[in-house]
Design a protein around this motif. Structure first.
Motif, mmCIF file in Angstrom:
data_model
loop_
_atom_site.group_PDB
_atom_site.id
_atom_site.type_symbol
_atom_site.label_atom_id
_atom_site.label_comp_id
_atom_site.label_asym_id
_atom_site.label_seq_id
_atom_site.Cartn_x
_atom_site.Cartn_y
_atom_site.Cartn_z
ATOM 1 N N ALA A 214 -40.464 -27.840 20.314
ATOM 2 C CA ALA A 214 -41.377 -26.939 21.014
ATOM 3 C C ALA A 214 -41.212 -27.065 22.525
ATOM 4 C CB ALA A 214 -42.822 -27.260 20.621
ATOM 5 N N SER A 215 -40.900 -28.292 23.007
ATOM 6 C CA SER A 215 -40.659 -28.527 24.436
ATOM 7 C C SER A 215 -39.293 -29.199 24.583
ATOM 8 C CB SER A 215 -41.760 -29.414 25.036
ATOM 9 O OG SER A 215 -43.027 -28.807 24.916
ATOM 10 N N PRO A 216 -38.212 -28.431 24.514
ATOM 11 C CA PRO A 216 -36.878 -29.028 24.542
ATOM 12 C C PRO A 216 -36.527 -29.601 25.915
ATOM 13 C CG PRO A 216 -36.712 -26.648 24.670
ATOM 14 C CD PRO A 216 -38.162 -26.963 24.435
ATOM 15 N N LEU A 217 -35.609 -30.561 25.924
ATOM 16 C CA LEU A 217 -35.110 -31.080 27.191
ATOM 17 C C LEU A 217 -34.416 -29.968 27.971
ATOM 18 C CD1 LEU A 217 -34.511 -33.633 28.970
ATOM 19 C CD2 LEU A 217 -32.319 -33.761 27.758
ATOM 20 N N LEU A 218 -33.650 -29.163 27.260
ATOM 21 C CA LEU A 218 -32.959 -28.025 27.864
ATOM 22 C C LEU A 218 -33.367 -26.764 27.114
ATOM 23 C CD1 LEU A 218 -30.839 -26.857 29.793
ATOM 24 C CD2 LEU A 218 -29.103 -27.357 28.067
ATOM 25 N N ASP A 219 -34.010 -25.851 27.827
ATOM 26 C CA ASP A 219 -34.474 -24.611 27.208
ATOM 27 C C ASP A 219 -33.272 -23.672 27.034
ATOM 28 O OD1 ASP A 219 -35.735 -22.366 26.334
ATOM 29 O OD2 ASP A 219 -37.249 -22.318 27.921
ATOM 30 N N LEU A 220 -32.794 -23.572 25.801
ATOM 31 C CA LEU A 220 -31.611 -22.754 25.526
ATOM 32 C C LEU A 220 -31.861 -21.270 25.737
ATOM 33 C CD1 LEU A 220 -30.270 -24.549 22.322
ATOM 34 C CD2 LEU A 220 -29.596 -24.899 24.703
ATOM 35 N N ARG A 221 -33.133 -20.876 25.870
ATOM 36 C CA ARG A 221 -33.425 -19.468 26.145
ATOM 37 C C ARG A 221 -32.902 -19.040 27.513
ATOM 38 N NH1 ARG A 221 -39.750 -19.318 25.128
ATOM 39 N NH2 ARG A 221 -39.470 -21.250 26.332
ATOM 40 N N LEU A 222 -32.633 -20.015 28.379
ATOM 41 C CA LEU A 222 -32.039 -19.674 29.671
ATOM 42 C C LEU A 222 -30.716 -18.952 29.513
ATOM 43 C CD1 LEU A 222 -32.755 -22.925 31.742
ATOM 44 C CD2 LEU A 222 -33.767 -20.668 32.101
ATOM 45 N N PHE A 223 -29.992 -19.276 28.433
ATOM 46 C CA PHE A 223 -28.695 -18.644 28.223
ATOM 47 C C PHE A 223 -28.827 -17.196 27.767
ATOM 48 C CE2 PHE A 223 -27.703 -23.189 27.801
ATOM 49 C CZ PHE A 223 -26.672 -23.285 28.723
ATOM 50 N N ARG A 224 -30.040 -16.759 27.433
ATOM 51 C CA ARG A 224 -30.248 -15.344 27.141
ATOM 52 C C ARG A 224 -30.210 -14.499 28.412
ATOM 53 N NH1 ARG A 224 -35.567 -15.690 23.192
ATOM 54 N NH2 ARG A 224 -34.696 -17.104 21.604
ATOM 55 N N ILE A 225 -30.387 -15.162 29.550
ATOM 56 C CA ILE A 225 -30.311 -14.447 30.822
ATOM 57 C C ILE A 225 -28.827 -14.282 31.142
ATOM 58 C CG2 ILE A 225 -31.003 -14.432 33.246
ATOM 59 C CD1 ILE A 225 -33.239 -16.378 32.508
ATOM 60 N N ARG A 226 -28.314 -13.102 30.878
ATOM 61 C CA ARG A 226 -26.871 -12.893 30.981
ATOM 62 C C ARG A 226 -26.347 -13.158 32.384
ATOM 63 N NH1 ARG A 226 -28.515 -8.508 27.956
ATOM 64 N NH2 ARG A 226 -28.213 -7.045 29.679
ATOM 65 N N LEU A 227 -27.137 -12.813 33.379
ATOM 66 C CA LEU A 227 -26.715 -13.036 34.754
ATOM 67 C C LEU A 227 -26.581 -14.536 35.035
ATOM 68 C CD1 LEU A 227 -26.032 -11.699 37.422
ATOM 69 C CD2 LEU A 227 -28.461 -11.731 37.999
ATOM 70 N N LEU A 228 -27.531 -15.326 34.560
ATOM 71 C CA LEU A 228 -27.473 -16.769 34.744
ATOM 72 C C LEU A 228 -26.268 -17.358 34.012
ATOM 73 C CD1 LEU A 228 -28.635 -19.499 35.628
ATOM 74 C CD2 LEU A 228 -30.104 -19.439 33.605
ATOM 75 N N THR A 229 -26.049 -16.930 32.777
ATOM 76 C CA THR A 229 -24.906 -17.428 32.012
ATOM 77 C C THR A 229 -23.592 -17.095 32.708
ATOM 78 O OG1 THR A 229 -26.158 -17.175 29.949
ATOM 79 C CG2 THR A 229 -23.766 -17.362 29.773
ATOM 80 N N SER A 230 -23.491 -15.885 33.230
ATOM 81 C CA SER A 230 -22.271 -15.491 33.944
ATOM 82 C C SER A 230 -22.075 -16.349 35.190
ATOM 83 C CB SER A 230 -22.346 -14.018 34.335
ATOM 84 O OG SER A 230 -22.424 -13.198 33.193
ATOM 85 N N ALA A 231 -23.163 -16.622 35.917
ATOM 86 C CA ALA A 231 -23.066 -17.458 37.114
ATOM 87 C C ALA A 231 -22.599 -18.864 36.765
ATOM 88 C CB ALA A 231 -24.419 -17.506 37.829
#
Length: 528
Positions: free
Chosen positions: A256-273
């Motif tokens: 429920a409270s991950p060390l690394l929130d993998l939902r960040l990778f849903r932000i395509r701009l962030l993933t590309s950066a």
């Protein structure tokens, strides 16, 4: 634009706070490089073996890479200023411990403590800059200054180390960190804001362990591949890292409270950066290794001479860093980045024309062009990274960016260094008069050929060195050609994935495009 859409501008306190953030950032990079000149004297003083010397130099970077994810998300949970100040205090104490170490084992332990403390600096400073500078133009300037501090730390490390070693004992290179951290501890509580995610949850220690056993074996394996070539043990370390990484990802999805929130990778701009940062780090590390080796092995320059010759390209890099936000205020950042990648590709093509006998000037020109081309990457990718994620996740995003760069550097040195070595080994011709042991060393690497040549008959040694230099230069050409192609591919990637990022100084109401995310728009549009 309505007054509600105008971001607040930073004042005197924020700019003074930026100066406080820049100093430990520069120190962290300086500490990576300052040790190399001190290694011979401290090894003799402490009686360090060859294996212990490797751990003295490498343990700092390994531990930084391993703890970046943890320290970034820890800042989101308990406060970015708190993590930075705690890390700064630990860094200062570990610097003193390293300076007065009386055994190789104690120095290695001190270097590991320095790495753990240093891992707090990069993600905390990036996240705090996002909190302090809301105006996109001011953020660009702030990140430019911050990025320049990184370059300054890398460039000044050997020079500062040389000056200190000329007048003091080897421990003085570590004591540089103590006063800087004292300044951070005194000024930080006054000038730096505190920020944390109120809903971040508890720190999962199992995830911390899994992140360490994911990153550390992978980075170690890649470094060993670069140092020793392809072998079962380095590959096994990489495989172990990948296996634990898989377990880490599975666990993060279930928490429920991950060390690394993998939902960040849903932000395509962030993933590309993040991808751009990783690949540029890999390209620059691999090609930079070949260039510095060419200066020393083919051109026969001393390390200090090679470092001084690389200062002009470094100055070009710093100038480009400062110009990049100005351009990105008028032109879409994706176009600025894509144009820079094409310039870098052109610089690598210049390097493919370098001669083994008279290519010094052309090499430096080509490398300077490459530096000019990549100069927008650090500052613009950092700004896009910070602006494309939710404010409460900037520590995590910053740690991902730094970890990706660390992995990219290790990967680039291993992969492109191996390419250069393979080309060298396939082309070098060792004269038949060379004894077998010396021939094996010469066939292994250019450094081996340079080491055995002085002990051979004059003409035989000359013939061996001529062949080795030509073969190494061929490897340089191949690596430069590969990186030119990679830069063109990155230009296409950023032109496509960053195309909807408006100029940083633009009015949001005039550019209503999506920024390329599956997350709610309000979470990713504060600066882009």
């Amino acid at each position: 634009m309505t007054i509600d859409n105008v971001p607040p501008r930073a004042g005197r306190r924020e700019w003074l706070g930026l100066a406080v953030l820049i100093l430990p950032t520069m120190l962290m990079m300086l500490d990576i490089n300052v040790l190399f000149l001190a290694l011979p004297s401290l090894s003799a003083d402490l009686g360090a073996s060859a294996n212990q010397q490797l751990w003295i130099t490498d343990s700092y970077g390994f531990v930084i890479a391993g703890f970046l994810v943890t320290m970034g998300t820890l800042g989101d949970r308990i406060g970015r200023r708190k993590v930075l100040l705690t890390g700064g205090a630990a860094f200062g104490l570990a610097s003193v411990l390293a300076a007065y170490s009386n055994s190789p084992e104690l120095l290695i332990a001190a270097r590991m403590l320095l790495g753990a403390a240093g891992a707090t600096i990069m993600p905390s400073t990036m996240a705090l800059i996002r909190n302090m500078f809301k105006d996109p133009k001011q953020m660009g300037t702030a990140i430019s200054l911050w990025a320049s501090a990184i370059i300054a730390g890398v460039a000044l490390g050997p020079a500062i180390g040389g000056i200190l070693l000329a007048y003091f004992w080897w421990g003085s290179v570590f004591l540089v960190g103590a006063p800087v951290m004292v300044l951070l501890l005194v000024a930080g509580p006054v000038l730096l804001p505190e920020y944390r995610d109120p809903d971040a949850g508890r720190l999962d220690l199992v995830s911390v362990f899994l992140s360490l056993v994911t990153i550390l074996p992978a980075v170690y394996g890649l470094k060993e591949l670069a140092r020793e070539g392809w072998g079962l043990l380095p590959i096994a370390f990489v495989v172990v890292g990948v296996a634990f990484g898989t377990v880490f990802v599975i666990r993060q999805r279930r928490l429920a409270s991950p060390l690394l929130d993998l939902r960040l990778f849903r932000i395509r701009l962030l993933t590309s950066a993040l991808l751009v940062g990783l690949f540029v780090g890999a390209i620059q590390a691999g090609s930079g290794l070949m260039v510095t080796q060419h200066l020393q092995l083919v051109e026969g320059l001393e390390p200090l001479q090679a470092g001084l010759l690389l200062l002009p390209p470094t100055v070009v890099l710093v100038i480009g860093i400062y110009l990049s936000p100005v351009l990105a205020g008028r032109i879409r950042p994706g176009y600025v980045l894509a144009g820079g990648m094409l310039v870098a590709a052109a610089g690598q093509l210049v390097i493919t024309q370098v001669s083994a006998t008279s290519g010094l000037a052309l090499l430096l020109v080509g490398f300077g062009v490459v530096y000019l081309g990549v100069s927008p990457t650090g500052v613009l990718v950092a700004q896009v990274t910070m602006a494309s994620c939710p404010p409460e996740k900037t520590g995590s995003a910053a740690s991902l960016s730094s970890t990706g760069t660390e992995l990219g550097v290790a990967l680039g040195i291993a992969a492109l260094g191996s390419v250069g070595t393979l080309v060298y080994r396939s082309e070098v011709h060792v004269p038949a008069e060379v004894p077998s042991a010396a021939a094996d060393a010469a066939n292994e690497s250019m450094a081996g050929a340079a080491a055995v040549a002085p002990n051979l008959p004059s003409q035989v040694g000359t013939d061996l060195l001529d062949s080795a230099r030509e073969s190494f230069t061929s490897g340089l050409h191949v690596v430069a050609g590969i990186t030119a192609v990679l830069f063109v591919g990155l230009a296409i990637l950023v032109a496509v994935t960053f195309r909807q990022v408006r100029p940083f100084g633009a009015d949001p109401e005039e550019h209503a495009e999506e920024a390329g995310s599956d997350e709610p728009e309000k979470e990713i549009r504060p600066a882009v």
